[in-house]
Design an enzyme around this catalytic site. Sequence first.
Site, mmCIF file in Angstrom:
data_model
loop_
_atom_site.group_PDB
_atom_site.id
_atom_site.type_symbol
_atom_site.label_atom_id
_atom_site.label_comp_id
_atom_site.label_asym_id
_atom_site.label_seq_id
_atom_site.Cartn_x
_atom_site.Cartn_y
_atom_site.Cartn_z
ATOM 1 N N HIS A 1 0.813 -1.226 0.000
ATOM 2 C CA HIS A 1 0.000 0.000 0.000
ATOM 3 C C HIS A 1 0.848 1.280 0.000
ATOM 4 O O HIS A 1 0.313 2.369 -0.255
ATOM 5 C CB HIS A 1 -0.928 0.058 1.219
ATOM 6 C CG HIS A 1 -1.962 -1.029 1.265
ATOM 7 N ND1 HIS A 1 -2.837 -1.261 0.222
ATOM 8 C CD2 HIS A 1 -2.251 -1.951 2.214
ATOM 9 C CE1 HIS A 1 -3.620 -2.290 0.542
ATOM 10 N NE2 HIS A 1 -3.287 -2.720 1.744
ATOM 11 N N ASP B 1 -2.663 -10.788 -1.872
ATOM 12 C CA ASP B 1 -3.187 -10.210 -0.627
ATOM 13 C C ASP B 1 -4.656 -9.823 -0.872
ATOM 14 O O ASP B 1 -5.026 -9.443 -1.989
ATOM 15 C CB ASP B 1 -2.362 -8.969 -0.267
ATOM 16 C CG ASP B 1 -2.704 -8.398 1.105
ATOM 17 O OD1 ASP B 1 -1.932 -8.629 2.047
ATOM 18 O OD2 ASP B 1 -3.744 -7.696 1.214
ATOM 19 N N HIS C 1 -6.267 -7.317 -0.062
ATOM 20 C CA HIS C 1 -6.416 -5.893 -0.389
ATOM 21 C C HIS C 1 -5.715 -5.583 -1.710
ATOM 22 O O HIS C 1 -4.670 -6.165 -2.002
ATOM 23 C CB HIS C 1 -5.797 -5.028 0.717
ATOM 24 C CG HIS C 1 -6.394 -5.277 2.073
ATOM 25 N ND1 HIS C 1 -5.802 -6.103 3.000
ATOM 26 C CD2 HIS C 1 -7.541 -4.814 2.633
ATOM 27 C CE1 HIS C 1 -6.559 -6.136 4.100
ATOM 28 N NE2 HIS C 1 -7.621 -5.370 3.897
ATOM 29 N N ASP D 1 -4.333 -12.739 4.020
ATOM 30 C CA ASP D 1 -5.536 -12.227 4.673
ATOM 31 C C ASP D 1 -6.808 -12.485 3.872
ATOM 32 O O ASP D 1 -7.885 -12.041 4.275
ATOM 33 C CB ASP D 1 -5.380 -10.731 5.004
ATOM 34 C CG ASP D 1 -4.750 -9.930 3.881
ATOM 35 O OD1 ASP D 1 -4.537 -10.497 2.791
ATOM 36 O OD2 ASP D 1 -4.466 -8.739 4.090
#
Length: 310
Positions: A123, A160, A162, A247
Site C-alpha cells: 500500500h 493479498d 487488499h 488475509d
Amino acid sequence: MTLIYRDARFLLHKTGAHPECPQRLTAIHSRLERSGLLQRCSQQDVVLAGDDDILRVHSERHLDSIRKFSKAGGGRIEVDTVMSPESAEVAILAAGAAVDAVSKVINGVDSTALCLVRPPGHHAVPDGPMGFCLFGNAAIAARAAVRRLGLDRVLIVDWDVHHGNGTQDVFYEDEQVGFFSAHRFPFYPGTGRKSETGGGSGLGTTFNLPLQFGISRLDYLSAFENLLTRAADSIKPDLIIISAGFDAHAEDPVGSLGLETQDFQKLTELVMQVANTHCDGRLVSILEGGYNVDRLADCVEVHLETLLGE
Ligand SMILES: [Zn+2]
C-alpha cells in the site's frame, strides 16, 4: 533449497495494539521451526536496502520523513500506520531482504526465495506510507531487478486480499513491470477495478481481478488462474515476485475472501507453473498481510512447503 530471509530485527517494528504486530512473525517462526522445513531452506543474511534502491520507487521526501519520524520516537504516521523508534531501520531491512532475494535468484543462487518481513509494503505510495506499509518492498525489488540487475520484464503477483494500490501506482505507466492483483472489491483501499489496466507506455500491463465477498473458492481459483495466465503470456516475465498476503483466509479478522489454508498451496502451485513456463521457475515471495496469527502460520507453512516442492 529456497532462500529464506528471517531476522529477529523484524520484531522491533512495534505497533502496539494493532493487527500488524510482531506476533505475526513469532507465530510463523515457531511453526517453521517445528515443521522441519527450515532445515531444507538456505538461510540468508538480511541487509539494509541502499537509499538508491528505495529512491527508485519513493521520493526523497518520503524516505527522509520516515527516518525523522522514527528518530522523534514514532507514533501514528498515517491513519492506519504506526511506527516505533526502530521502524525506519526495520522497514529498510524489509526492502533490503527483498532486493537481496531478487539479486540472488537472478544470479542463480537458487530459483526461489521467501522473505518473511514486516512491515508489509504494497500500500505504500511513492510519496508516503499507507495501510500498515512504509516502503513498497515488492516494488523496490522489481525496480532493482530491472534498473540495476538488467532484467527486461518482471511480473508482480499480488494475492493479498487488499488491492496493492502502491505497487500499481509505481508501475502504472511502466512497460517492463507488470502487475497482477486478485483482491476483495469493493474493499480497502478502493482501487483495483477491472478497468484499471495501466497508462502511457504501460497500458495493458496492469491486470486487476476484483472479487466480491462471498465468491466460492473454486470460482476464486479459476478466475485467478485465467487472468494470471493471460497476464504472464502478455508480460513474458524473466522473474516473478509474489506479494504474498494471507488475509484472504476465511478466518482472517481484517480481510477474508473465504479461502482455506490449502487454497494457498494451489495459488503457490499456479504461480510456480507460470514461473516454470516463462522464467525457469524464478520466483521471489514477499510477505504482505495476514492477521490471524495461527492461520497465517498455517498458510506460510503450506506456501513454503510448496515452494520447496513437496
Ligand atoms: Zn492485506
